[in-house]
Design a protein around this motif. Structure first.
Motif, PDB file in Angstrom:
ATOM      1  N   GLU A 252       0.826  -1.209   0.000  1.00  0.00           N
ATOM      2  CA  GLU A 252       0.000   0.000   0.000  1.00  0.00           C
ATOM      3  C   GLU A 252       0.864   1.264   0.000  1.00  0.00           C
ATOM      4  OE1 GLU A 252      -3.135   0.424  -0.444  1.00  0.00           O
ATOM      5  OE2 GLU A 252      -3.656  -1.703  -0.467  1.00  0.00           O
ATOM      6  N   LEU A 253       1.938   1.248   0.766  1.00  0.00           N
ATOM      7  CA  LEU A 253       2.828   2.409   0.804  1.00  0.00           C
ATOM      8  C   LEU A 253       3.447   2.670  -0.563  1.00  0.00           C
ATOM      9  CD1 LEU A 253       4.647   1.705   4.198  1.00  0.00           C
ATOM     10  CD2 LEU A 253       3.064   3.579   3.762  1.00  0.00           C
ATOM     11  N   ALA A 254       3.828   1.592  -1.249  1.00  0.00           N
ATOM     12  CA  ALA A 254       4.481   1.722  -2.557  1.00  0.00           C
ATOM     13  C   ALA A 254       3.581   2.435  -3.572  1.00  0.00           C
ATOM     14  CB  ALA A 254       4.884   0.347  -3.083  1.00  0.00           C
ATOM     15  N   LYS A 255       2.256   2.332  -3.397  1.00  0.00           N
ATOM     16  CA  LYS A 255       1.334   2.990  -4.315  1.00  0.00           C
ATOM     17  C   LYS A 255       1.456   4.511  -4.257  1.00  0.00           C
ATOM     18  CE  LYS A 255      -2.150  -0.719  -4.042  1.00  0.00           C
ATOM     19  NZ  LYS A 255      -3.526  -1.060  -3.605  1.00  0.00           N
ATOM     20  N   GLY A 256       2.005   5.017  -3.163  1.00  0.00           N
ATOM     21  CA  GLY A 256       2.095   6.464  -3.027  1.00  0.00           C
ATOM     22  C   GLY A 256       3.478   7.026  -3.260  1.00  0.00           C
ATOM     23  N   PHE A 257       4.448   6.159  -3.577  1.00  0.00           N
ATOM     24  CA  PHE A 257       5.819   6.645  -3.725  1.00  0.00           C
ATOM     25  C   PHE A 257       5.950   7.694  -4.824  1.00  0.00           C
ATOM     26  CE2 PHE A 257       8.140   2.722  -1.789  1.00  0.00           C
ATOM     27  CZ  PHE A 257       7.635   3.090  -0.548  1.00  0.00           C
ATOM     28  N   ALA A 258       5.174   7.573  -5.870  1.00  0.00           N
ATOM     29  CA  ALA A 258       5.253   8.545  -6.970  1.00  0.00           C
ATOM     30  C   ALA A 258       4.826   9.935  -6.514  1.00  0.00           C
ATOM     31  CB  ALA A 258       4.377   8.093  -8.133  1.00  0.00           C
ATOM     32  N   ASP A 259       3.989   9.982  -5.458  1.00  0.00           N
ATOM     33  CA  ASP A 259       3.515  11.261  -4.935  1.00  0.00           C
ATOM     34  C   ASP A 259       4.265  11.691  -3.684  1.00  0.00           C
ATOM     35  OD1 ASP A 259       1.442  11.507  -6.875  1.00  0.00           O
ATOM     36  OD2 ASP A 259       0.279  10.021  -5.769  1.00  0.00           O
ATOM     37  N   SER A 260       5.283  10.933  -3.318  1.00  0.00           N
ATOM     38  CA  SER A 260       6.048  11.266  -2.111  1.00  0.00           C
ATOM     39  C   SER A 260       6.890  12.515  -2.345  1.00  0.00           C
ATOM     40  CB  SER A 260       6.964  10.103  -1.724  1.00  0.00           C
ATOM     41  OG  SER A 260       7.924  10.520  -0.778  1.00  0.00           O
ATOM     42  N   PRO A 261       6.818  13.517  -1.470  1.00  0.00           N
ATOM     43  CA  PRO A 261       7.647  14.719  -1.647  1.00  0.00           C
ATOM     44  C   PRO A 261       9.142  14.426  -1.519  1.00  0.00           C
ATOM     45  CG  PRO A 261       6.526  14.758   0.480  1.00  0.00           C
ATOM     46  CD  PRO A 261       5.937  13.610  -0.292  1.00  0.00           C
ATOM     47  N   MET A 262       9.488  13.341  -0.805  1.00  0.00           N
ATOM     48  CA  MET A 262      10.911  12.992  -0.691  1.00  0.00           C
ATOM     49  C   MET A 262      11.420  12.394  -1.986  1.00  0.00           C
ATOM     50  SD  MET A 262      11.648  11.515   3.119  1.00  0.00           S
ATOM     51  CE  MET A 262      10.632  10.062   2.860  1.00  0.00           C
ATOM     52  N   TYR A 263      10.687  11.407  -2.495  1.00  0.00           N
ATOM     53  CA  TYR A 263      11.154  10.712  -3.687  1.00  0.00           C
ATOM     54  C   TYR A 263      10.984  11.556  -4.945  1.00  0.00           C
ATOM     55  CZ  TYR A 263      11.129   6.795  -0.478  1.00  0.00           C
ATOM     56  OH  TYR A 263      11.360   5.988   0.603  1.00  0.00           O
ATOM     57  N   ALA A 264      10.050  12.513  -4.899  1.00  0.00           N
ATOM     58  CA  ALA A 264       9.851  13.399  -6.049  1.00  0.00           C
ATOM     59  C   ALA A 264      10.837  14.565  -6.038  1.00  0.00           C
ATOM     60  CB  ALA A 264       8.419  13.923  -6.058  1.00  0.00           C
ATOM     61  N   GLY A 265      11.608  14.687  -4.971  1.00  0.00           N
ATOM     62  CA  GLY A 265      12.626  15.727  -4.916  1.00  0.00           C
ATOM     63  C   GLY A 265      12.142  17.058  -4.396  1.00  0.00           C
ATOM     64  N   ARG A 266      10.888  17.117  -3.888  1.00  0.00           N
ATOM     65  CA  ARG A 266      10.399  18.391  -3.359  1.00  0.00           C
ATOM     66  C   ARG A 266      11.006  18.703  -1.995  1.00  0.00           C
ATOM     67  NH1 ARG A 266       5.926  16.151  -5.775  1.00  0.00           N
ATOM     68  NH2 ARG A 266       5.045  15.345  -3.833  1.00  0.00           N
ATOM     69  N   ILE A 267      11.436  17.659  -1.269  1.00  0.00           N
ATOM     70  CA  ILE A 267      12.131  17.855   0.000  1.00  0.00           C
ATOM     71  C   ILE A 267      13.620  17.690  -0.237  1.00  0.00           C
ATOM     72  CG2 ILE A 267      12.530  16.898   2.301  1.00  0.00           C
ATOM     73  CD1 ILE A 267       9.630  16.201   2.484  1.00  0.00           C
ATOM     74  N   LYS A 268      14.393  18.731   0.080  1.00  0.00           N
ATOM     75  CA  LYS A 268      15.843  18.687  -0.106  1.00  0.00           C
ATOM     76  C   LYS A 268      16.574  18.372   1.201  1.00  0.00           C
ATOM     77  CE  LYS A 268      15.295  20.081  -4.380  1.00  0.00           C
ATOM     78  NZ  LYS A 268      15.491  19.136  -5.509  1.00  0.00           N
ATOM     79  N   GLY A 269      15.950  18.714   2.319  1.00  0.00           N
ATOM     80  CA  GLY A 269      16.595  18.512   3.612  1.00  0.00           C
ATOM     81  C   GLY A 269      16.740  17.042   3.952  1.00  0.00           C
ATOM     82  N   ILE A 270      17.745  16.739   4.781  1.00  0.00           N
ATOM     83  CA  ILE A 270      18.017  15.361   5.195  1.00  0.00           C
ATOM     84  C   ILE A 270      17.293  15.082   6.500  1.00  0.00           C
ATOM     85  CG2 ILE A 270      19.819  13.725   5.868  1.00  0.00           C
ATOM     86  CD1 ILE A 270      21.757  15.342   4.157  1.00  0.00           C
ATOM     87  N   GLY A 271      16.615  13.942   6.546  1.00  0.00           N
ATOM     88  CA  GLY A 271      15.864  13.565   7.731  1.00  0.00           C
ATOM     89  C   GLY A 271      16.685  12.744   8.687  1.00  0.00           C
ATOM     90  N   PRO A 272      16.146  12.454   9.879  1.00  0.00           N
ATOM     91  CA  PRO A 272      16.872  11.698  10.899  1.00  0.00           C
ATOM     92  C   PRO A 272      17.031  10.229  10.518  1.00  0.00           C
ATOM     93  CG  PRO A 272      14.635  12.158  11.631  1.00  0.00           C
ATOM     94  CD  PRO A 272      14.823  12.899  10.358  1.00  0.00           C
ATOM     95  N   ARG A 273      18.275   9.773  10.474  1.00  0.00           N
ATOM     96  CA  ARG A 273      18.563   8.382  10.116  1.00  0.00           C
ATOM     97  C   ARG A 273      18.044   7.417  11.176  1.00  0.00           C
ATOM     98  NH1 ARG A 273      23.536   6.476  11.646  1.00  0.00           N
ATOM     99  NH2 ARG A 273      24.188   8.653  11.643  1.00  0.00           N
ATOM    100  N   TYR A 274      18.085   7.845  12.443  1.00  0.00           N
ATOM    101  CA  TYR A 274      17.696   6.977  13.555  1.00  0.00           C
ATOM    102  C   TYR A 274      16.184   6.888  13.715  1.00  0.00           C
ATOM    103  CZ  TYR A 274      17.542  11.712  15.243  1.00  0.00           C
ATOM    104  OH  TYR A 274      17.288  13.056  15.323  1.00  0.00           O
ATOM    105  N   CYS A 275      15.438   7.752  13.047  1.00  0.00           N
ATOM    106  CA  CYS A 275      13.974   7.747  13.154  1.00  0.00           C
ATOM    107  C   CYS A 275      13.389   7.981  11.766  1.00  0.00           C
ATOM    108  CB  CYS A 275      13.527   8.829  14.137  1.00  0.00           C
ATOM    109  SG  CYS A 275      11.760   8.799  14.499  1.00  0.00           S
TER     110      CYS A 275
END
Length: 627
Positions: A252-275
């Motif tokens: 179900e999650l994979a269905k939304g990857f195309a609309d993910s702001p992270m995978y689409a490149g809209r988010i440039k900042g790096i998130g927490p690796r531990y969380c």
């Protein structure tokens, strides 16, 4: 000349701002905490919990120095757990689920008990600077408020954008506006900024969850308050529950990857690796069929549940569909979807260890604005910024806590020395002196220091001194008090030695003794446990303290130019390369290199003290032993 609005102005009412304002006030100054919304001061923007691994140690240290976080948490606690009890006491960490609605109410009340007017509602638009020093702030309406120091605690609000799928809104927290700090005059402050990302999971309805069959997570039977000033221990009133993702969740999650702001490149900042977000988890660990998800109620009698471990910025409908693939959540109703927040921060290498700007005197930064993540890390920085701002104004010496003295020292030193590539989080592994920096002795370590700055009451100092005296007296007495055991019925052995050899626990051994010190320990289980820890770790603690003392004495020791760093097998690859290239002349010079971690420095130091003077394992000349 404009009227002096306050000695210290604190911008932002999160955990950093609260502690900064309280500390400066306790040191006798007039303080104003400016927030865009007075009602939002103390809001828990993410999880409804305080403490956790290493974070719990920070809260205990904040409390030992007169901070408010421990007191507020105890009053709002819903469930308490001591984490890592299956491991050694050096990494035991307290954690509490708290009431999200009560926390800000209690925080605001405690601030107003210090000063009814300490919270000021307004929008700060500019930092007011005169001749390279802080003069105050300028509000959005143009009003100038003069002060002697300003502490910026802007959290995740600097040029912040929130993401859920394709939706983007400005703000550093749900329903609130972002911040853009400018200066008056323009260009008076030039700071380097980096971009980071954090996120929060969805909230769901408790009534829509089928709890039957889920793993119930109860609190501890014995609850020890965070704060030494709390008059009674918190009571566990809720249970949390454990569920897990499934293969269907991944689909179900994979269905939304195309609309993910992270995978689409809209988010440039790096998130927490531990969380990581849940979408990160399923892509980074494709072979893992399930991930634990904790369902944490936000109130004792409420309906909102925080889905811990399911942080996401995917479209809301994708989040809901994925939630319904997990056990117990087949018919769950989502109250609010998760979202990601992308924001600017100021790398802390631009600050001194006092958290004061290297460019502008009287300007301090604390909290997530320095690149950290977590309520506890923010509160610790706020405390230290408040202390040092007040110390500077009142003529007291700056307070810089060493890495060997507290997790607070580890946190700030790490921030100053490095530029975090992700939101910084404290871990027990971050503290090379964690055997000494335990949660059970924070008051013994830090309350006497805090007392010198007027941060704690005479009663709190007296409690810490009595605790230290009892521990010291007990250790001496246990070495002389001898009893006979079934294992050695003829030989009388000291209780100290019997405890150290693990013949039995100290608590069991004391049951056979009727003496004042024994009875005092039996009446205070937390101190009894502390004494037992000191006994079991005596040799290690002495070795550790000796190493700390030697390191302090030998920081100026010369390292020969031909020192062979390849011999140090425990050294990180990055440190080995950098040290071999830079060739620092002294141990102190090596410690100032950002790539060289304190753990690497400890390995270098140990090798210098262990290897005979003037030789190495391969016969090369090396640094003289540090004796």
């Amino acid at each position: 000349m404009e009227h002096l609005f306050a000695d210290v102005i604190v911008i932002g009412g999160g955990h950093a701002g609260i502690e900064a304002a309280a500390a400066a006030h306790r040191m006798g100054l007039r303080v104003r905490l400016i927030s865009t919304s007075a009602a939002q001061v103390g809001t828990l923007s993410c999880n409804p919990a305080v403490g956790g691994t290493a974070k719990g140690q920070l809260v205990k240290e904040i409390d030992a120095m007169g901070g408010l976080m421990g007191e507020i948490t105890d009053e709002c606690s819903l469930q308490f757990k001591m984490l890592n009890k299956s491991k050694g006491p050096a990494v035991w960490s307290p954690r509490a689920q708290v009431s999200r609605s009560r926390y800000p109410i209690v925080a605001q009340r405690k601030l107003r008990e210090l000063d009814p007017e300490i919270i000021f509602e307004g929008n700060v638009e500019k930092l007011w600077i005169e001749s390279g020093a802080m003069a105050g702030v300028v509000l959005a309406n143009g009003e100038k408020l003069r002060s002697k120091a300003v502490i910026v605690c802007a959290g995740t609000f600097l040029n912040a954008v929130m993401h859920t799928g394709h939706e983007q809104t400005s703000g550093g927290r749900y329903g609130e506006r972002p911040t853009q700090l400018k200066t008056e005059p323009p260009g008076a402050l030039e700071l380097s900024t980096h971009r980071l990302k954090t996120g929060t999971p969805p909230r769901v309805s408790l009534r829509s969850i089928n709890l039957v069959g889920l793993d119930k997570q109860e609190g501890d039977e014995v609850v020890i308050p965070f704060s030494v000033r709390s008059h009674s221990a918190p009571v566990n009133t809720i249970a949390c529950y454990l569920t897990r993702t499934t293969l269907e969740t991944r689909a179900e999650l994979a269905k939304g990857f195309a609309d993910s702001p992270m995978y689409a490149g809209r988010i440039k900042g790096i998130g927490p690796r531990y969380c990581p977000s849940i979408e990160d988890k399923v892509t980074r660990f494709p072979d893992k069929n399930e991930h634990h998800i904790f369902l944490e109620p936000e109130e004792e009698d409420g309906d909102v549940v925080y889905v811990n471990g399911f942080s996401s910025s995917l479209p809301a409908d994708v989040q809901l569909a994925a939630l319904r693939t997990m056990p117990g959540l087949e018919h769950v109703e989502m109250i609010r979807p998760g979202y990601a927040v992308e924001y600017d921060y100021y790398p802390a290498y631009q600050l001194n260890h006092t958290l004061e700007s290297k460019q502008i005197s009287g300007l301090y930064f604390a909290g997530q604005v320095n690149g950290t993540s977590g309520y506890e890390e923010a509160a610790a920085q706020g405390l230290m910024a408040g202390i040092n701002a007040a110390a500077n104004i009142t003529g007291k010496p700056a307070l810089v806590i060493k890495r060997s003295e507290a997790y607070i020292g580890v946190l700030i030193d790490d921030l100053i020395r490095k530029v975090p590539e992700e939101p910084y989080r404290i871990f027990t592994s971050s503290a090379e002196h964690r055997l000494i920096l335990r949660q059970d002795n924070a008051d013994i370590r830090l309350t006497p220091i805090a007392a010198k700055y007027g941060l704690v009451s005479e009663d709190q100092l007296r409690l810490a001194q009595r605790k230290a005296d009892l521990v010291s007296q007990a250790l001496d007495w246990l070495k002389t008090e001898k009893i006979v055991t079934s294992e050695a019925p003829v030989v009388r052995q000291s209780v100290y030695d019997l405890t150290k050899s693990k013949v039995s626990t100290l608590a069991v051994l004391l049951e056979y003794i009727d003496a004042p010190i024994a009875n005092a320990l039996k009446a205070r289980p937390n101190i009894l446990q502390l004494v037992e820890t000191e006994i079991l770790y005596e040799g290690y603690i002495k070795q550790h303290q000796t190493k700390i003392d030697r390191m302090e004495l030998n920081r100026e020791e010369v390292i020969p130019a031909d020192f062979d760093y390849s011999l140090l097998s425990g050294l990180s690859a990055e440190s080995r390369v950098v040290l071999s290239r830079v060739r620092p002349a002294t141990v102190l010079a090596a410690s100032s290199i950002s790539a060289v971690t304190p753990a690497d420095l400890a390995i270098l130091f140990s090798s210098l003290t262990r290897v005979p003077r003037g030789t190495s394992k391969n016969g090369k000349s090396i640094a003289p032993a540090l004796n």
